[in-house]
Design an enzyme around this catalytic site. Structure first.
Site, PDB file in Angstrom:
ATOM      1  N   HIS A  78       0.811  -1.224   0.000  1.00 15.77           N
ATOM      2  CA  HIS A  78       0.000   0.000   0.000  1.00 15.77           C
ATOM      3  C   HIS A  78       0.840   1.269   0.000  1.00 15.77           C
ATOM      4  O   HIS A  78       1.964   1.308   0.518  1.00 15.77           O
ATOM      5  CB  HIS A  78      -1.019   0.006   1.145  1.00 15.77           C
ATOM      6  CG  HIS A  78      -0.453  -0.017   2.533  1.00 15.77           C
ATOM      7  ND1 HIS A  78      -0.089   1.124   3.207  1.00 15.77           N
ATOM      8  CD2 HIS A  78      -0.234  -1.037   3.403  1.00 15.77           C
ATOM      9  CE1 HIS A  78       0.325   0.812   4.426  1.00 15.77           C
ATOM     10  NE2 HIS A  78       0.259  -0.493   4.572  1.00 15.77           N
ATOM     11  N   ASP A  80      -0.115   4.388   1.256  1.00 14.10           N
ATOM     12  CA  ASP A  80      -0.283   5.368   2.329  1.00 14.10           C
ATOM     13  C   ASP A  80       0.490   4.988   3.583  1.00 14.10           C
ATOM     14  O   ASP A  80       0.842   3.832   3.793  1.00 14.10           O
ATOM     15  CB  ASP A  80      -1.763   5.548   2.666  1.00 14.10           C
ATOM     16  CG  ASP A  80      -2.422   4.280   3.206  1.00 14.10           C
ATOM     17  OD1 ASP A  80      -2.139   3.184   2.678  1.00 14.10           O
ATOM     18  OD2 ASP A  80      -3.231   4.383   4.154  1.00 14.10           O
ATOM     19  N   ASP A 140       6.253   1.024   6.472  1.00 12.60           N
ATOM     20  CA  ASP A 140       4.897   0.480   6.391  1.00 12.60           C
ATOM     21  C   ASP A 140       4.077   1.423   5.518  1.00 12.60           C
ATOM     22  O   ASP A 140       3.542   2.404   5.991  1.00 12.60           O
ATOM     23  CB  ASP A 140       4.306   0.387   7.802  1.00 12.60           C
ATOM     24  CG  ASP A 140       2.889  -0.161   7.829  1.00 12.60           C
ATOM     25  OD1 ASP A 140       2.424  -0.686   6.794  1.00 12.60           O
ATOM     26  OD2 ASP A 140       2.234  -0.027   8.874  1.00 12.60           O
ATOM     27  N   GLU A 173      -4.915   1.961   2.804  1.00  9.51           N
ATOM     28  CA  GLU A 173      -4.967   0.741   3.615  1.00  9.51           C
ATOM     29  C   GLU A 173      -5.034   1.071   5.099  1.00  9.51           C
ATOM     30  O   GLU A 173      -5.729   0.396   5.863  1.00  9.51           O
ATOM     31  CB  GLU A 173      -3.737  -0.124   3.320  1.00  9.51           C
ATOM     32  CG  GLU A 173      -3.786  -1.535   3.924  1.00  9.51           C
ATOM     33  CD  GLU A 173      -3.247  -1.607   5.357  1.00  9.51           C
ATOM     34  OE1 GLU A 173      -3.465  -2.644   6.013  1.00  9.51           O
ATOM     35  OE2 GLU A 173      -2.619  -0.625   5.810  1.00  9.51           O
ATOM     36  N   ASP A 196       3.252  -6.620   3.795  1.00  3.95           N
ATOM     37  CA  ASP A 196       2.817  -5.573   4.717  1.00  3.95           C
ATOM     38  C   ASP A 196       3.013  -6.007   6.174  1.00  3.95           C
ATOM     39  O   ASP A 196       2.310  -5.530   7.061  1.00  3.95           O
ATOM     40  CB  ASP A 196       1.345  -5.237   4.444  1.00  3.95           C
ATOM     41  CG  ASP A 196       0.874  -3.980   5.154  1.00  3.95           C
ATOM     42  OD1 ASP A 196       1.728  -3.167   5.535  1.00  3.95           O
ATOM     43  OD2 ASP A 196      -0.350  -3.817   5.324  1.00  3.95           O
ATOM     44  N   HIS A 378       4.072   2.867  12.574  1.00  4.44           N
ATOM     45  CA  HIS A 378       3.067   3.869  12.962  1.00  4.44           C
ATOM     46  C   HIS A 378       3.578   4.902  13.950  1.00  4.44           C
ATOM     47  O   HIS A 378       2.777   5.602  14.572  1.00  4.44           O
ATOM     48  CB  HIS A 378       1.789   3.211  13.525  1.00  4.44           C
ATOM     49  CG  HIS A 378       0.999   2.448  12.527  1.00  4.44           C
ATOM     50  ND1 HIS A 378      -0.341   2.176  12.687  1.00  4.44           N
ATOM     51  CD2 HIS A 378       1.357   1.886  11.346  1.00  4.44           C
ATOM     52  CE1 HIS A 378      -0.784   1.473  11.660  1.00  4.44           C
ATOM     53  NE2 HIS A 378       0.239   1.288  10.830  1.00  4.44           N
TER      54      HIS A 378
END
Length: 403
Positions: A78, A80, A140, A173, A196, A378
């Site tokens: 992904h 984003d 990520d 995602e 991922d 994150h």
């Protein structure tokens, strides 16, 4: 190009998605990376490269001669990055011959600590890539993108026989929309893998069942000097509801297959308070029980303070992909064998979250998830190693050889 070189290029593009947006993609900045990838994929020699109106990037590596009947395989990552932390102006730190000890993250005051991320000890001697503490890294899932394209480039350069490889890079995602507009029939893959996950060798085919809940509490506001037996403080009543949930069923106290309630937002005043939760559990029975427990807590409050004091809305988001992967467990066998051939111990682990693959598995594309060599996603402690990315590329190539 090496996979890490691609990653360092991609992380300069700000691609954070927006959970409050109603557009697709949720942020136009994701298209910046999409356009960059389209040009790169065309230059590599991939076929039928395009980006559609929703920001989904597609490209294909046609089957080599004599391999046209091999089952088409999808590789997905992904575009984003998560809105949990700043994703703009990423300035990676590259530490060669890493010593396996704590890492100071620039001048941010943050430290990537071995006690929090014990795998760091095993990275001694590797080249470690971290943030400077002011942003997330973006591995990520830009590492997944980099590894897929590096594997494709290697296959072409090495003239490795292979079936048709279908590549897709999805937007949104991180806010739950990544699989929504993927054109599965046109994509053409029979099976797929998402790239991922975290450390290299990770293989995942179980994920949380997921739901979102919104609890609204309606209070009564009067002057506090004459409030006795009249005022209902929506904020404190909301806290009572939260207190009725199992106190240890929260992210910070659970691991493995344990589920949780996670309050993601609390807003309010005396007149009204709103709490938003995510509910997660691997087991479908206890997943439903968790939802019912929240409904019971709201019902108990209404018995105490009067009907209509509180209300709850629960909406399921996605389900555990295991039931869709079990009929095609050869995908897991291929991944395990591919890891061993790359000198990596396979790590079968549940996903304490969700992926595009979970959603795609339920709409006809069985799609387990593979690690990319990173960790600490994150947030400012995100990190990855050059060697871990190289091993993830080897694992992809080994899987393709088995199809």
């Amino acid at each position: 190009m090496k996979a890490y070189e691609r990653l360092l290029k991609y992380v300069t593009v700000w691609t954070t998605s927006d959970e409050n947006s109603t557009t697709v993609p949720t942020t136009k900045r994701q298209l910046d990376l999409g356009n960059l990838l389209v040009e790169e994929m065309k230059e590599m020699g991939l076929s039928d490269v395009s980006m559609d109106e929703y920001g989904y990037v597609y490209g294909y590596l046609p089957a080599t001669e004599g391999m046209e009947d091999v089952t088409p395989l999808g590789l997905i990552a992904h575009l984003d990055t998560a809105p949990d932390f700043n994703g703009q102006n990423v300035k990676p730190q590259i530490i060669q011959d890493y010593n396996g000890e704590d890492v100071v993250l620039g001048t941010s005051g943050r430290v990537l600590a071995v006690k929090d991320f014990p795998r760091l000890k095993g990275y001694k001697g590797r080249t470690l890539i971290t943030t400077d503490g002011t942003s997330l890294l973006g591995a990520d899932d830009k590492a997944g993108i980099a590894e897929i394209l590096t594997a494709a480039e290697d296959l072409m350069r090495e003239k490795t026989p292979h079936g048709k490889i279908c590549i897709a890079f999805t937007p949104d995602e991180e806010v739950g929309g990544g699989a929504q507009y993927l054109k599965i029939k046109e994509f053409g893959a029979t099976y797929g893998y998402t790239l991922d996950g975290s450390h290299e060798g990770e293989i995942q085919f179980e994920n949380f069942n997921a739901a979102g809940a919104e609890v609204t509490v309606h209070g009564v506001n009067v002057h506090p000097g004459s409030a006795k037996d009249i005022m209902k403080n929506a904020q404190t009543i909301a806290m009572e509801i939260h207190g009725l949930l199992p106190k240890d069923a929260c992210p910070e106290k659970t691991e493995g297959y344990e589920g949780f309630y996670h309050m993601t937002e609390f807003n309010g005043n005396v007149e009204q308070a709103v709490m938003r939760y995510i509910i997660r559990d691997f087991d479908p029975v206890t997943f439903v029980e968790k939802q019912e427990k929240l409904r019971q807590a709201v019902a108990q409050i209404n018995e105490t303070y009067g009907e209509g004091t509180a209300e709850v809305k629960i909406e399921e988001s996605y389900r555990n992909m295991r039931e869709k992967i079990e009929p095609c467990m050869q995908l897991i066998d291929y991944a395990k064998e591919a890891c061993k051939e790359a000198g990596v111990e396979p790590d079968i682990a549940p996903i304490r979250g969700g992926t595009d693959g979970a959603r795609l598995s339920f709409v006809g594309l069985p799609c387990p998830n593979l690690g990319t060599g990173g960790d600490g996603f994150h947030g400012p402690f995100e990190h990855i190693t050059v060697e871990g990315m190289d091993l993830s590329v080897e694992i992809i190539k080994n899987i393709i050889k088995k199809m």
